[in-house]
Design a protein around this motif. Structure first.
Motif, PDB file in Angstrom:
ATOM      1  N   ALA A  99      73.020  57.765  73.748  1.00  0.00           N
ATOM      2  CA  ALA A  99      71.853  57.728  72.859  1.00  0.00           C
ATOM      3  C   ALA A  99      70.741  56.871  73.462  1.00  0.00           C
ATOM      4  O   ALA A  99      69.567  57.266  73.447  1.00  0.00           O
ATOM      5  CB  ALA A  99      72.257  57.186  71.488  1.00  0.00           C
ATOM      6  N   ILE A 100      71.108  55.702  73.990  1.00  0.00           N
ATOM      7  CA  ILE A 100      70.106  54.825  74.599  1.00  0.00           C
ATOM      8  C   ILE A 100      69.482  55.489  75.817  1.00  0.00           C
ATOM      9  O   ILE A 100      68.263  55.420  76.029  1.00  0.00           O
ATOM     10  CB  ILE A 100      70.738  53.469  74.969  1.00  0.00           C
ATOM     11  N   ALA A 101      70.306  56.146  76.634  1.00  0.00           N
ATOM     12  CA  ALA A 101      69.791  56.820  77.823  1.00  0.00           C
ATOM     13  C   ALA A 101      68.806  57.928  77.446  1.00  0.00           C
ATOM     14  O   ALA A 101      67.751  58.086  78.078  1.00  0.00           O
ATOM     15  CB  ALA A 101      70.952  57.393  78.642  1.00  0.00           C
ATOM     16  N   LEU A 102      69.147  58.692  76.404  1.00  0.00           N
ATOM     17  CA  LEU A 102      68.246  59.760  75.959  1.00  0.00           C
ATOM     18  C   LEU A 102      66.937  59.196  75.420  1.00  0.00           C
ATOM     19  O   LEU A 102      65.852  59.727  75.703  1.00  0.00           O
ATOM     20  CB  LEU A 102      68.931  60.614  74.888  1.00  0.00           C
ATOM     21  N   LEU A 103      67.016  58.112  74.637  1.00  0.00           N
ATOM     22  CA  LEU A 103      65.808  57.495  74.101  1.00  0.00           C
ATOM     23  C   LEU A 103      64.920  56.970  75.214  1.00  0.00           C
ATOM     24  O   LEU A 103      63.693  57.130  75.181  1.00  0.00           O
ATOM     25  CB  LEU A 103      66.184  56.370  73.127  1.00  0.00           C
ATOM     26  N   LEU A 104      65.538  56.328  76.207  1.00  0.00           N
ATOM     27  CA  LEU A 104      64.755  55.804  77.329  1.00  0.00           C
ATOM     28  C   LEU A 104      64.104  56.937  78.104  1.00  0.00           C
ATOM     29  O   LEU A 104      62.935  56.845  78.501  1.00  0.00           O
ATOM     30  CB  LEU A 104      65.654  54.973  78.247  1.00  0.00           C
ATOM     31  N   ALA A 105      64.850  58.017  78.329  1.00  0.00           N
ATOM     32  CA  ALA A 105      64.312  59.137  79.093  1.00  0.00           C
ATOM     33  C   ALA A 105      63.182  59.835  78.351  1.00  0.00           C
ATOM     34  O   ALA A 105      62.190  60.272  78.961  1.00  0.00           O
ATOM     35  CB  ALA A 105      65.432  60.127  79.409  1.00  0.00           C
ATOM     36  N   MET A 106      63.306  59.924  77.029  1.00  0.00           N
ATOM     37  CA  MET A 106      62.327  60.666  76.238  1.00  0.00           C
ATOM     38  C   MET A 106      61.087  59.843  75.902  1.00  0.00           C
ATOM     39  O   MET A 106      59.977  60.379  75.821  1.00  0.00           O
ATOM     40  CB  MET A 106      62.968  61.170  74.942  1.00  0.00           C
ATOM     41  N   PHE A 107      61.255  58.535  75.694  1.00  0.00           N
ATOM     42  CA  PHE A 107      60.143  57.718  75.215  1.00  0.00           C
ATOM     43  C   PHE A 107      59.679  56.670  76.234  1.00  0.00           C
ATOM     44  O   PHE A 107      58.487  56.562  76.514  1.00  0.00           O
ATOM     45  CB  PHE A 107      60.529  57.024  73.902  1.00  0.00           C
TER      46      PHE A 107
END
Length: 268
Positions: free
Chosen positions: A16-24
């Motif tokens: 979840a953290i990796a996806l948030l960092l990649a997206m935002f």
């Protein structure tokens, strides 16, 4: 939590953290790195410089674009707050009117901004009210686009208002205008500040409709960023101007958030 195994929870949190960092976070990081880059041919830029900011700040057009963005966002936000608050209060005790107003104020959200820009361009290019080519069509376009963002939180806050405060003020002889000014609006202050934050964020970043209606003499910062980068010639200077846009918007949002977080009080 649905995932009870500790290792599985750790995996879920990591993903979840990796996806948030990649997206935002990653897009903002790329823009910031690009603002300080001299060239970029690999994963990371190959040089660092402040020349991009210097080039942006030394252009006379930059000051004009900053002024245009701030003035447009401020005027459009004030107008949107006035319109949204008036509509929310008018429909407060009339269910059928509230349903109509809710639908009307949701239309700008459902319609693409380019269609809004084209509609305004066609509506105000002829007839008794010709705004095409003036600053006013830009203000109208921004107001139309952000008023729905203002109406939703204000309408929700109006529904939650305790009528006892207004009844007490009325019993003491206060007029309706005085009740709104000294009782209702102070109670709505957090919602107004939150609505203003959303309006400013939307207005400062609006590009699509502005490409349709903005005159050459009134270029906002997103238009200038697009002008810098559309042909791939001044990408790094465009990134520097985008960073400046982000900072200005962030400062405005922090100020409004501070206002929204203050304890609500009723003035005498």
């Amino acid at each position: 939590m649905l995932v009870r195994n500790r290792a599985a929870r750790l995996l879920v949190h990591t993903v979840a953290i990796a996806l948030l960092l990649a997206m935002f976070a990653l897009p903002f990081l790329v823009i910031i790195l690009g603002a300080f880059a001299t060239s970029w041919s690999g994963v990371l830029p190959s040089g660092a410089t402040l020349g991009n900011f210097a080039a942006v700040f030394t252009e006379s057009a930059t000051a004009n674009t900053v002024t245009a963005s701030l003035v447009t966002a401020f005027v459009a936000t004030v107008l949107a707050l006035i319109i949204a608050t008036t509509a929310a209060l008018a429909a407060r005790r009339t269910p059928w009117l509230k349903r109509i107003i809710d639908t009307v104020f949701l239309l700008p959200v459902a319609i693409p901004s380019v269609a809004v820009g084209l509609a305004l361009l066609m509506a105000f290019s002829s007839g008794p009210l010709r705004l095409n080519g003036t600053v006013w069509i830009v203000v109208v376009a921004h107001t139309v686009l952000v008023v729905a963002l203002a109406y939703q939180p204000i309408s929700a806050a109006v529904v939650r208002l305790d009528p006892a405060f207004e009844e007490a003020a009325s019993a003491l002889g206060a007029s309706r205008t005085r009740i709104i000014a000294t009782v209702v609006l102070p109670l709505l202050r957090p919602a107004l500040a939150g609505a203003a934050a959303m309006c400013i964020a939307m207005s400062m970043g609006e590009l699509t409709a502005m490409m349709m209606v903005a005159p050459p003499s009134w270029r906002t910062m997103p238009l200038q960023v697009f002008s810098f980068t559309s042909r791939g010639i001044r990408l790094y200077e465009g990134a520097a101007l985008a960073v400046l846009l982000l900072l200005i918007t962030l400062i405005a949002l922090l100020v409004l958030q501070r206002m929204a977080n203050r304890r609500t009080g009723i003035t005498r």
